[in-house]
Scaffold this motif. Sequence first.
Motif, PDB file in Angstrom:
ATOM      1  N   MET A 199       0.652  -1.198  -0.028  1.00 45.61           N
ATOM      2  CA  MET A 199      -0.031  -0.217   0.063  1.00 45.61           C
ATOM      3  C   MET A 199       0.883   1.104  -0.223  1.00 45.61           C
ATOM      4  N   ASP A 200       1.942   1.497   0.761  1.00 47.27           N
ATOM      5  CA  ASP A 200       2.934   2.578   0.886  1.00 47.27           C
ATOM      6  C   ASP A 200       3.196   2.896  -0.811  1.00 47.27           C
ATOM      7  N   LEU A 201       3.593   1.746  -1.467  1.00 46.89           N
ATOM      8  CA  LEU A 201       4.039   2.133  -2.830  1.00 46.89           C
ATOM      9  C   LEU A 201       2.825   2.490  -3.666  1.00 46.89           C
ATOM     10  N   VAL A 202       2.005   1.808  -3.508  1.00 47.17           N
ATOM     11  CA  VAL A 202       0.740   2.341  -4.286  1.00 47.17           C
ATOM     12  C   VAL A 202       0.225   3.854  -4.096  1.00 47.17           C
ATOM     13  N   GLU A 203       0.327   4.069  -2.950  1.00 45.69           N
ATOM     14  CA  GLU A 203       0.043   5.602  -2.373  1.00 45.69           C
ATOM     15  C   GLU A 203       1.164   6.468  -2.701  1.00 45.69           C
ATOM     16  N   LYS A 204       2.310   6.134  -2.836  1.00 43.02           N
ATOM     17  CA  LYS A 204       3.325   7.035  -3.543  1.00 43.02           C
ATOM     18  C   LYS A 204       3.238   7.084  -4.841  1.00 43.02           C
ATOM     19  N   ILE A 205       3.050   5.890  -5.648  1.00 43.42           N
ATOM     20  CA  ILE A 205       3.195   6.185  -7.208  1.00 43.42           C
ATOM     21  C   ILE A 205       1.720   6.441  -7.836  1.00 43.42           C
ATOM     22  N   SER A 206       0.907   6.043  -7.403  1.00 44.97           N
ATOM     23  CA  SER A 206      -0.548   6.164  -8.201  1.00 44.97           C
ATOM     24  C   SER A 206      -1.090   7.869  -8.100  1.00 44.97           C
ATOM     25  N   ASN A 207      -1.546   8.003  -9.147  1.00 41.17           N
ATOM     26  CA  ASN A 207      -2.407   9.418  -9.305  1.00 41.17           C
ATOM     27  C   ASN A 207      -3.769   9.206  -9.028  1.00 41.17           C
ATOM     28  N   ARG A 208      -4.269   7.951  -9.020  1.00 41.81           N
ATOM     29  CA  ARG A 208      -5.435   7.333  -8.984  1.00 41.81           C
ATOM     30  C   ARG A 208      -5.729   6.207  -8.447  1.00 41.81           C
TER      31      ARG A 208
END
Lengths: 266, 549
Positions: A199-208
């Motif tokens: 989740m940390d990564l998704v939080e950082k990378i994604s803009n949606r």
Amino acid sequence: MTRENDKVLSIQNLTMNYGGKQVLNGINLEVASGEIIGYIGPNGAGKSTTVKIMLGLIDDYQGKVMIFGQDIASGDPSYKKKIGYVPENAEAYDNLTAIEYLVFTGELYGMDRDAAQEKAERLLAQFELQEVGHSRLSSFSKGMKQKVLITASLLHDPDLLFWDEPLSGLDANSMMVIQEILAQLAAQGKTIFYSSHIMDLVEKISNRIVLLVKGEVVADSTFEELKEMSEEGSLSGIFNQLTGFTEHRNKAKDFVSIVQGDEEYA
Amino acid sequence: MREFQSLKFLSLFKGIFTRMGVDYAVMEKILRIKLTMDERRVPTIFAENGKKKKEGNQFLKSLWIYGLYSLILIPFLLLGENYIYQVSIVFGMILFILMTSMISDFSVVLLDVRDKNIIQTKPVDKKTIAAAKIVHIMIYMTFVAGAFTTIPFLVGLFRHGIVFSIIFFIELVLTILLVVVLTSLLYLFILRFFDGEKLKDIINYVQILLSVGVVVGYQVLIRSFEVVDLDMAYTFSWWHFLIPPLWYGAPFEVLLNGNSSNYFIAFTVLAVLIPLVAIYAYAKLMPSFERNLEKLLSDTKTRKKSINWLDEAGAKWLCRSKEERVFYRFAASMMKKEREFKLKVFPVLGMALFFPFLFIFTYSVDGGLEEISDGNMFMFIYFCNVIIPSVVFMLKFSAGYKGSWLFRAAPIERISAIHSGTLKAFFVKLYIPIFVFLSLVFIWIFSARILPDLAAVLLGGLLQTLITYKIANGSDLPFSISFEFAQESGGAKMMVLTLITGAFVGAHFLANAFHYGIYVYIAVLLVAMGIGWRMVFAETGAVPVQDTI
């Protein structure tokens, strides 16, 4: 957010029935170019099924899936030319060397053999894998193999990327490189469809962020919007809240006490 | 990567593929990759670990054995012009060889799900993928067929002339098509109705049944023809339509012997028509096959826990230490659940069940059971010992061989417990059931007088198991090697180990020549057994770390 002319992907009312079980429950999704979508959800929520449908691996779905303006149910595989895919279990033909595998995938995407070879070698060198380019994938570590698969998905310069757990096995430095590659690709107008459990990564990378639970989209917005909606501060907190999972502490406690406790198995 | 002769040859048929809507260039690329991979069946970890590196296609290197087998066809070609019998037998055998090879070696190719994720996600249309798959198999089947029929083909050419060879060749092509496509259709049919693990089990059992069925059918075919009576005239029955080898015998009758009976014409039509219809059906149904292949990847059903009381009892009574018990249970459940193991082993077990009866009934046609009950024919029970080497050899292989790190990581005190526990499990789970079944039937046929002999057979089996294990498996841990090695490393060693049964049979006959000799023989076996067991499973220490997996 979505303008009609740069719509890359559009899913309308997608349902999928598998062996009497409803796996997907009417999914609607519009994706514009340049978006990095974190596609998340608990195990068995239907993430991989959606991706497989979009790649044409499953064709007995109901609903409409349009990619680059083409209805994929038509049976014409040409829409896949501009798609790159990293499969979830690092599946590859292990008996091939890295270069052979890359050239082969490049060729399947319609690239010229020599061009594919040259590009593959240059890209591998960026990952510092040029030394092992002619070794077989079966001798690669998980991280090395993942880099090859990521390279394979980018070799033909696709406009739309489907990455399923792309960072598994990578070390922190490589993760940062990949993260940066994603950001720059998105800035070039590429669309990235990205699913992960970190989740940390998704939080950082994604803009949606699109959250799927039991075959339904329960959240679809930016991380900031999600944060406003919920009282949790982190994406994993939001994830827990939206999937209705709150008892992780108790579960862990029970687990540890079983590990330590029982005299009869000691 | 290199150029392949087979692909060059294939390019002659480019036009046909293109007309069928196949993207030939892409198909060629897929095939080149597949053939390259086939040459490298040996995973690199093995090659690096000091063992000598084996390059080249192991399968192609094993083809000579088919050439050897093919010599058996020659008498049938030389005999005369009674084609409906002779050629039917020849094609029966060809079908048998192709079918077994197809099922045991190429089912994997057909059911490969990796293709789906790797190739189908690329802009390649399904028709091309399907064509690549079937052509890939066809290339190998052509090699198998070539190895098996080259010598007979030449013999036929010299004995029966050019027309014979031309028909022979055309029929050969048709048979290859028939075998490959029918097998695919069969899988297709199974895949339609079941899913997940269940499906894998069913495919597994179908494969086992087919390979047993083909052997049995072939034996029955040969015997029903009564090789001695090759001169007798053929009489037609309606059910002959169900025997494909007869279809392929008929064209020779029609074209060479000028026999234009309706049924021969009908057979000839079937011989040509069925493969073509099958291909058409295959092309039509392939998309749904690929779709159902997806089922192989998922399994949603939950299963109940089951305890096998027989295994528990075996572990309790037959094993001396706790460690040995653990491995007994482990091996027992591996034998029961590992599909690839079952696929390789169960057909052999089936033959052990079948062959003793086959021989008894072949040799007792005249006198009936009464006649033979006084004789020595119960010695055919040694067939269930003949299979011991090939089954015991398989014990060291597993599809999940990578999991064997556990043997090294776990604090195992005595490595011999791994071996002895596994071997005991083999004996109890696989050998004893067959032996008991055969014994009961044999006692019914031959009366209780053969009880001492049966005891000798059982002890002989135990001893042979032990010898085989020592020689064939050595210090290899059970279930620790990829099945990819199963084919290449057997060979001559297995042949010799199988012949050991002959030595036991000889000793048994010798013992029976004397009064009470059989009891002496049993005593000798018991002693040998005791010493042998202690020698093979000496109290060695922990698992040697330097051992290569």
